[in-house]
Each structure stands twice: as C-alpha cells, then as structure tokens.
Enzyme design. Structure first.
Site, PDB file in Angstrom:
ATOM      1  N   LYS A  85     -22.513   6.839   3.326  1.00  0.00           N
ATOM      2  CA  LYS A  85     -22.828   5.631   3.196  1.00  0.00           C
ATOM      3  C   LYS A  85     -24.422   5.985   2.772  1.00  0.00           C
ATOM      4  CE  LYS A  85     -24.293   1.267   5.242  1.00  0.00           C
ATOM      5  NZ  LYS A  85     -23.867   0.120   6.332  1.00  0.00           N
ATOM      6  N   LYS A 136     -20.347   4.105  -0.413  1.00  0.00           N
ATOM      7  CA  LYS A 136     -21.112   3.010  -0.389  1.00  0.00           C
ATOM      8  C   LYS A 136     -22.391   3.370  -0.767  1.00  0.00           C
ATOM      9  CE  LYS A 136     -22.398  -1.078   1.881  1.00  0.00           C
ATOM     10  NZ  LYS A 136     -22.619  -1.792   3.283  1.00  0.00           N
ATOM     11  N   CYS A 152     -26.170  -4.087  13.399  1.00  0.00           N
ATOM     12  CA  CYS A 152     -27.503  -4.375  12.579  1.00  0.00           C
ATOM     13  C   CYS A 152     -27.686  -5.958  12.644  1.00  0.00           C
ATOM     14  CB  CYS A 152     -27.742  -3.854  11.501  1.00  0.00           C
ATOM     15  SG  CYS A 152     -26.599  -3.678  10.306  1.00  0.00           S
TER      16      CYS A 152
END
Ligand SMILES: [Zn+2]
Length: 324
Positions: free
Chosen positions: A195, A248, A122
């Site tokens: 995540k 996360k 990304c």
C-alpha cells in the site's frame, strides 16, 4: 521481411475473430465493491467527490448489497464511520460497532454475499491516524494488538474475510494468531500488503471521514518510488499467513501488480482507489472522455497486469455493462 506474409490485422478483422484471440476477459466475478456504513436510519449521503458512492445506514446498505449480489458481484468490503471517535479508535473493536452491525444484517439477508471488512483504526481515531499515537509517532506493537482485536470482533459478527489496511509490521501474524486461538481458523486474511502513500486516496478520506488531523501516512505506507520493497512486503505478509495480497492503488502501480504476478502464485487483489474513480467520473461529466469505455479499459488493464480480483467503486456499473 515478415510483411506481406504476416499480417497482424487478420486477427483483428471482425468482432468474432477478436473474441477468439482475446487474452483477457472481465466478469462480475472479478469485482469487490467497497461500501461505507454509518449510524442512523434511512441515511444515504452521496460522497460529493465520488458520484454514485454513498455513506449509508445499515438498512440502506443491505438494500444496496442486494443489488450488488443480483448483479453477480461476489463480494463487498465494508468501511465504518463511527458515532464517536477517540484516541484508541474504540468503536473499531466494539462488538456493537457500526461495521459489526452491518455484517450481521447483511449475512442475515444475503448469506452468499461475501462480506470482507477493512481492518484499520484511522476511521475510528479522533486524530485520524492508523494506530496508537505517542507524540507524532504511531506505536507499532500496541497498534497491532488493537487491530487483532478489531479483526476478531468482525469475525465474531460473521465477516467472511478480514482485510488489514494499516501497514503496521507484523499485523498479519497477530491477526492470524488471534483468529486461530478463537476458533476462526477458516477466516481468510486479505492483506493490503503493498500500500503506497498515495495522493489518489483523497476522495476516500471524504467518504470515510479519515483525514489525519496532522502529518501524513508516510511512516507506514510505502514510498511510490519503490518496487523491490513491494516484493519484500508481499513476501512478509504471505509468510505471516495472508491468503490474498493486495496492491493499492492500482492504475499508477500496474508494474507492481505485474512484478508480483511474476513472483508469487498467491491470489492478487488490486484496489482501484477513489482518486482513480473520481478522475474518470469528473472527466466523463465534463464530456472529455467516454466514461464507460475508460472504466472498462481501466479495469481490463488491471486484470491484464495480473490481478485476480479488483476492489472498485465501478463494480456495479461495470457489472451492468458486462451483463448487458
Ligand atoms: Zn488506516
């Protein structure tokens, strides 16, 4: 009728006894410091939403790493800002890419500092998505091929550990296979196993220049409402060969860290993300909270929940407090 025979306050009466009964302790060994590396020379741009964090060119990054190392923090994790972005995120797996340059420079000066690399596309794609796009869809299998190539390129540059953050299916296995086939059988994988699609990543996207141009990451990152699914995600990554599994963000997901701790003997990492950092910094700047105490209490709570290691932008500040 326990009172007055049992008085819990006896074990809190003074600093010495509190030290003796303390269940959790933090040390600089617990921290991994995330860093942003960019092209150029002498560059050190503060990220406006993350005071104290910088986009740095390799020369300044190495100096900063020396400080991290001298504070007793064992590891850094690198995020790259490429010169040019394109649809396939080419710089991510370019052996001359910015992260690859940074790894070589750090390992040259500081061989004992563990260099972990974030593996995702990304930051490198012009559309800001974590993989190859077809229309609005991220194609899973072509993406994991590129991620494996990226991880291999980092390992070849000297990375001590790779950390895939993309949340594509099967990427840990693909990376493990590629590393093994190329002789990197001893390079561990820390997978961003759990995540969540979180709003707490906002400031990071300014730092890594990775905001998606359209849409969001909900087709691959997890729904914040799900906890059982987190156990499955972690199990899959362990089966595929992950050495460390990560949750996360950290603070809004302490229950997930705790559940995972109950479910696995694997090392657990937790990412105390940019939003968690920025909120404390902002409130402290306004004089609304004692920033140092909130920082230490937050980190302690993440460790108490069951994390063995914490990726945190507070690593240097917290190590300074602990070394005092
Ligand atoms: Zn990504």
């Amino acid at each position: 009728m326990f009172f007055p025979s049992y008085r819990a306050r006896r074990m809190r009466a003074n600093p010495t006894v509190r030290r003796m009964v303390r269940e959790t302790t933090l040390t600089p060994d617990d921290f991994i410091y995330p860093m942003f590396v960019t092209h150029g020379k002498g560059v050190k741009n503060e990220v406006s939403s993350m005071p104290g964090c910088y986009q740095q060119s390799v020369d300044n990054l190495v100096k900063d790493c020396a400080e991290v190392h001298s504070l007793g923090v064992p590891a850094v994790i690198l995020f790259g800002i490429p010169k040019k972005k394109d649809a396939k995120g080419s710089e991510a797996y370019d052996d001359k890419g910015i992260v690859q340059q940074a790894i070589r420079a750090i390992k040259d000066k500081l061989p004992d500092l563990m260099v972990i690399t974030d593996v995702c596309l990304c930051e490198y794609t012009d559309h800001g998505h974590c993989g190859i796009l077809q229309g609005d869809q991220i194609l899973n299998d072509p993406t994991i091929e590129l991620l494996a190539k990226e991880a291999l390129s980092h390992a070849k540059a000297g990375a001590d550990m790779v950390a895939p953050s993309d949340m594509m299916d099967g990427r840990v296995a693909a990376i493990r296979d590629t590393l093994d086939e190329n002789g990197f059988t001893d390079t561990p994988i820390m997978s961003y196993a759990v995540k969540y699609a979180s709003a707490f990543y906002g400031p990071f996207r300014e730092a890594a220049e990775s905001t998606p141009s359209h849409g969001d990451r909900r087709s691959h990152q997890m729904d914040p409402a799900n906890a059982r699914e987190a156990m499955r995600e972690a199990e899959l990554d362990v089966d595929e060969g992950a050495d460390i599994i990560m949750v996360k963000p950290a603070l809004p997901y302490l229950d997930i860290i705790y559940r995972l701790r109950e479910n696995t003997d694997m090392p657990i990492a937790a990412y105390n993300v940019s939003g968690e950092y920025s909120m404390v910094k902002a409130a402290a700047k306004m004089g609304w909270v004692d920033g140092e105490r909130v920082m230490m209490e937050s980190l302690m709570s993440i460790k108490r929940a069951g994390a063995d290691m914490i990726l945190t932008y507070f690593a240097k500040d917290a190590a300074r407090v602990l070394n005092r």
